[in-house]
Design a protein around this motif. Structure first.
Motif, PDB file in Angstrom:
ATOM      1  N   THR A  55       0.822  -1.224   0.000  1.00  0.00           N
ATOM      2  CA  THR A  55       0.000   0.000   0.000  1.00  0.00           C
ATOM      3  C   THR A  55       0.852   1.268   0.000  1.00  0.00           C
ATOM      4  N   THR A  56       2.177   1.149   0.046  1.00  0.00           N
ATOM      5  CA  THR A  56       3.016   2.356   0.125  1.00  0.00           C
ATOM      6  C   THR A  56       3.293   2.964  -1.247  1.00  0.00           C
ATOM      7  N   GLY A  57       2.896   2.296  -2.309  1.00  0.00           N
ATOM      8  CA  GLY A  57       3.105   2.814  -3.659  1.00  0.00           C
ATOM      9  C   GLY A  57       4.201   2.066  -4.383  1.00  0.00           C
ATOM     10  N   ARG A  58       4.672   2.670  -5.467  1.00  0.00           N
ATOM     11  CA  ARG A  58       5.722   2.049  -6.287  1.00  0.00           C
ATOM     12  C   ARG A  58       6.743   3.091  -6.666  1.00  0.00           C
ATOM     13  N   PRO A  59       7.990   2.689  -6.831  1.00  0.00           N
ATOM     14  CA  PRO A  59       8.970   3.630  -7.390  1.00  0.00           C
ATOM     15  C   PRO A  59       8.651   3.915  -8.852  1.00  0.00           C
ATOM     16  N   THR A  60       9.256   4.968  -9.396  1.00  0.00           N
ATOM     17  CA  THR A  60       9.031   5.317 -10.793  1.00  0.00           C
ATOM     18  C   THR A  60       9.655   4.279 -11.712  1.00  0.00           C
ATOM     19  N   SER A  61      10.880   3.888 -11.390  1.00  0.00           N
ATOM     20  CA  SER A  61      11.571   2.935 -12.259  1.00  0.00           C
ATOM     21  C   SER A  61      12.595   2.123 -11.481  1.00  0.00           C
ATOM     22  N   VAL A  62      12.842   0.929 -11.981  1.00  0.00           N
ATOM     23  CA  VAL A  62      13.906   0.062 -11.474  1.00  0.00           C
ATOM     24  C   VAL A  62      14.628  -0.512 -12.680  1.00  0.00           C
ATOM     25  N   ALA A  63      15.953  -0.431 -12.686  1.00  0.00           N
ATOM     26  CA  ALA A  63      16.745  -1.032 -13.763  1.00  0.00           C
ATOM     27  C   ALA A  63      17.958  -1.707 -13.139  1.00  0.00           C
ATOM     28  N   THR A  64      18.514  -2.678 -13.846  1.00  0.00           N
ATOM     29  CA  THR A  64      19.722  -3.338 -13.356  1.00  0.00           C
ATOM     30  C   THR A  64      20.805  -3.288 -14.430  1.00  0.00           C
ATOM     31  N   VAL A  65      22.063  -3.244 -13.996  1.00  0.00           N
ATOM     32  CA  VAL A  65      23.196  -3.320 -14.924  1.00  0.00           C
ATOM     33  C   VAL A  65      24.213  -4.311 -14.365  1.00  0.00           C
ATOM     34  N   ASP A  66      24.946  -4.957 -15.270  1.00  0.00           N
ATOM     35  CA  ASP A  66      25.928  -5.976 -14.874  1.00  0.00           C
ATOM     36  C   ASP A  66      27.285  -5.321 -14.623  1.00  0.00           C
ATOM     37  N   LEU A  67      27.943  -5.697 -13.529  1.00  0.00           N
ATOM     38  CA  LEU A  67      29.255  -5.121 -13.211  1.00  0.00           C
ATOM     39  C   LEU A  67      30.403  -6.101 -13.474  1.00  0.00           C
ATOM     40  N   VAL A  68      30.339  -7.280 -12.862  1.00  0.00           N
ATOM     41  CA  VAL A  68      31.485  -8.188 -12.977  1.00  0.00           C
ATOM     42  C   VAL A  68      31.057  -9.599 -12.550  1.00  0.00           C
ATOM     43  N   SER A  69      31.655 -10.602 -13.197  1.00  0.00           N
ATOM     44  CA  SER A  69      31.481 -11.983 -12.742  1.00  0.00           C
ATOM     45  C   SER A  69      32.759 -12.427 -12.047  1.00  0.00           C
ATOM     46  N   VAL A  70      32.606 -13.029 -10.883  1.00  0.00           N
ATOM     47  CA  VAL A  70      33.770 -13.385 -10.056  1.00  0.00           C
ATOM     48  C   VAL A  70      33.627 -14.807  -9.523  1.00  0.00           C
ATOM     49  N   PRO A  71      34.768 -15.435  -9.178  1.00  0.00           N
ATOM     50  CA  PRO A  71      34.683 -16.756  -8.550  1.00  0.00           C
ATOM     51  C   PRO A  71      34.335 -16.632  -7.064  1.00  0.00           C
ATOM     52  N   TYR A  72      33.619 -17.643  -6.576  1.00  0.00           N
ATOM     53  CA  TYR A  72      33.185 -17.644  -5.174  1.00  0.00           C
ATOM     54  C   TYR A  72      33.168 -19.099  -4.713  1.00  0.00           C
ATOM     55  N   PRO A  73      33.600 -19.375  -3.488  1.00  0.00           N
ATOM     56  CA  PRO A  73      33.664 -20.780  -3.063  1.00  0.00           C
ATOM     57  C   PRO A  73      32.293 -21.470  -3.102  1.00  0.00           C
ATOM     58  N   THR A  74      32.236 -22.615  -3.784  1.00  0.00           N
ATOM     59  CA  THR A  74      30.993 -23.375  -3.898  1.00  0.00           C
ATOM     60  C   THR A  74      30.427 -23.736  -2.531  1.00  0.00           C
ATOM     61  N   ARG A  75      31.324 -24.086  -1.592  1.00  0.00           N
ATOM     62  CA  ARG A  75      30.875 -24.514  -0.270  1.00  0.00           C
ATOM     63  C   ARG A  75      30.321 -23.369   0.567  1.00  0.00           C
ATOM     64  N   PHE A  76      30.539 -22.134   0.137  1.00  0.00           N
ATOM     65  CA  PHE A  76      29.909 -20.997   0.817  1.00  0.00           C
ATOM     66  C   PHE A  76      28.586 -20.665   0.124  1.00  0.00           C
ATOM     67  N   GLY A  77      28.636 -20.536  -1.200  1.00  0.00           N
ATOM     68  CA  GLY A  77      27.457 -20.079  -1.942  1.00  0.00           C
ATOM     69  C   GLY A  77      26.292 -21.048  -1.874  1.00  0.00           C
ATOM     70  N   LEU A  78      26.603 -22.357  -1.943  1.00  0.00           N
ATOM     71  CA  LEU A  78      25.535 -23.364  -1.889  1.00  0.00           C
ATOM     72  C   LEU A  78      25.666 -24.212  -0.624  1.00  0.00           C
ATOM     73  N   TRP A  79      26.364 -23.653   0.341  1.00  0.00           N
ATOM     74  CA  TRP A  79      26.505 -24.246   1.681  1.00  0.00           C
ATOM     75  C   TRP A  79      26.949 -25.692   1.536  1.00  0.00           C
ATOM     76  N   ARG A  80      26.256 -26.656   2.096  1.00  0.00           N
ATOM     77  CA  ARG A  80      26.722 -28.042   1.997  1.00  0.00           C
ATOM     78  C   ARG A  80      25.930 -28.836   0.970  1.00  0.00           C
ATOM     79  N   ALA A  81      25.126 -28.135   0.153  1.00  0.00           N
ATOM     80  CA  ALA A  81      24.141 -28.840  -0.667  1.00  0.00           C
ATOM     81  C   ALA A  81      24.688 -29.357  -1.997  1.00  0.00           C
ATOM     82  N   ALA A  82      25.525 -28.559  -2.681  1.00  0.00           N
ATOM     83  CA  ALA A  82      25.928 -28.939  -4.036  1.00  0.00           C
ATOM     84  C   ALA A  82      26.925 -30.097  -4.009  1.00  0.00           C
TER      85      ALA A  82
END
Ligand SMILES: [Zn+2]
Length: 370
Positions: A55-82
């Motif tokens: 009920t608070t309304g909506r912003p006028t616009s939302v957009a996204t842009v890509d900055l960088v792809s980086v490596p990240y430890p699998t065991r952190f990002g997907l915890w113990r699942a992958a």
């Protein structure tokens, strides 16, 4: 925190604040019944928040842009699942540009996750990877997709127009070039204080995050550039404690988890409510039963968990589960594929042929509104 930990830093209690307080989740830390009791309470309150926020309304616009792809430890990002045997997976960091109009007609522009990519490489975690990896391999692991300045220029937005700079948390960040410093900085501006690139912008940050990073424990240090926060211009910072409404359909919720001072950007858009944070690296982590990433769908029921957390330090992992229950409850499903939710990971899992076994089942890639 009443005393300045670093002499040149303003007392954290003296920093100005932002937004209108949201009280829906006030008192959560006093709820009886341990983590499970708080989880039940949080889910109920999240349904109330969802109804009120719309009920608070909506912003006028939302957009996204890509900055960088980086490596990240699998065991952190997907915890113990992958099941993937590879040490790393690939994340793409994105920036959101959110604009709205105040009731007095003033236009506001917020940048969420405006990572100064060049400075990010000085984070101890990235420095260690670069030192241990040959340059060709680094090039295979890292893809620079555009800088904050380039993207804003292309969008026709002047630096003076930016009002708010917000990060879900400050891992890997160095904001000195954005909001300026009170003293020269030996590494980037040895003769004069760093001039702010965004002269009217202020960093909106949970006071708990600033306090936590300035006194980082050794286990937290690989992820922070602590020294870069010592001499920031205090006029460039707005400290908040908990949940605030910043504009129509634009809120920040304190979501302790990935770090104690973590926060989530919540947006009301043409397709309903979104939550943006790094508590998870893929939207399928909120509905793991639909994940095709080897290991994920089986791990969740085996361990009686309905979501997969992104955990790289362990300070607030119990709270993180409850924060993610809030994120899961407040958002809408994706209209074109309701198996997945409008949770937008600010660092989103991205397919990388170098690391099979972590290819996402579904990616948002972007949010477009208005
Ligand atoms: Zn992080």
């Amino acid at each position: 925190v009443t005393e300045a930990i670093i002499p040149s830093l303003p007392r954290l209690d003296d920093l100005a604040t932002a937004g209108t307080a949201i009280t829906t989740f006030a008192g959560m830390d006093q709820v009886q019944g341990g983590f499970g009791g708080r989880m039940f309470w949080a889910r109920q309150r999240a349904m109330v928040f969802r109804r009120d926020f719309a009920t608070t309304g909506r912003p006028t616009s939302v957009a996204t842009v890509d900055l960088v792809s980086v490596p990240y430890p699998t065991r952190f990002g997907l915890w113990r699942a992958a099941l993937s045997p590879w040490e790393y997976l690939s994340l793409t960091n994105r920036m959101l540009i959110v604009r709205w109009t105040e009731s007095d007609g003033r236009r506001r522009t917020l940048l969420f996750e405006p990572t100064d990519v060049d400075r990010g490489w000085h984070t101890p975690y990235f420095k260690a990877i670069a030192a241990a990896t040959s340059p060709p391999l680094v090039r295979a692991m890292v893809t620079e997709l555009g800088s904050v300045r380039e993207h804003l220029r292309a969008a026709g937005i002047a630096p003076e127009e930016i009002d708010y700079l917000v990060f879900d948390h400050l891992h890997a960040q160095d904001v000195r070039r954005w909001i300026g410093t009170t003293k020269p900085a030996a590494d980037i501006s040895p003769d004069a204080p760093v001039a702010p690139y965004f002269p009217n912008a202020r960093l909106v940050v949970q006071r708990a995050e600033l306090a936590g990073l300035l006194e980082a424990q050794p286990s937290q240090r690989p992820w922070y550039q602590v020294e870069t926060f010592h001499d920031l211009r205090p006029e460039g910072i707005l400290a908040i404690d908990g949940d605030v409404l910043l504009g129509p359909g634009v809120a920040l919720l304190a979501t302790p988890g990935h770090v104690p001072g973590n926060q989530t950007l919540v947006l009301n858009t043409d397709t309903g409510i979104w939550a943006v944070s790094e508590n998870a690296i893929a939207t399928e982590c909120f509905t793991p039963e639909h994940s095709l990433i080897p290991g994920v769908a089986g791990w969740a029921p085996a361990w009686q968990q309905e979501l997969i957390m992104n955990v790289n330090t362990l300070e607030t992992t119990g709270d993180q589960y409850n924060s993610m229950i809030i994120e899961k409850t407040i958002v809408d499903p994706v209209p074109s594929d309701p198996r997945f939710l409008q949770f937008f990971p600010s660092s989103e899992l991205t397919s990388n042929p170098a690391w099979p076994g972590t290819r996402p089942t579904f990616t948002h890639g972007t949010i477009t509104h208005g």
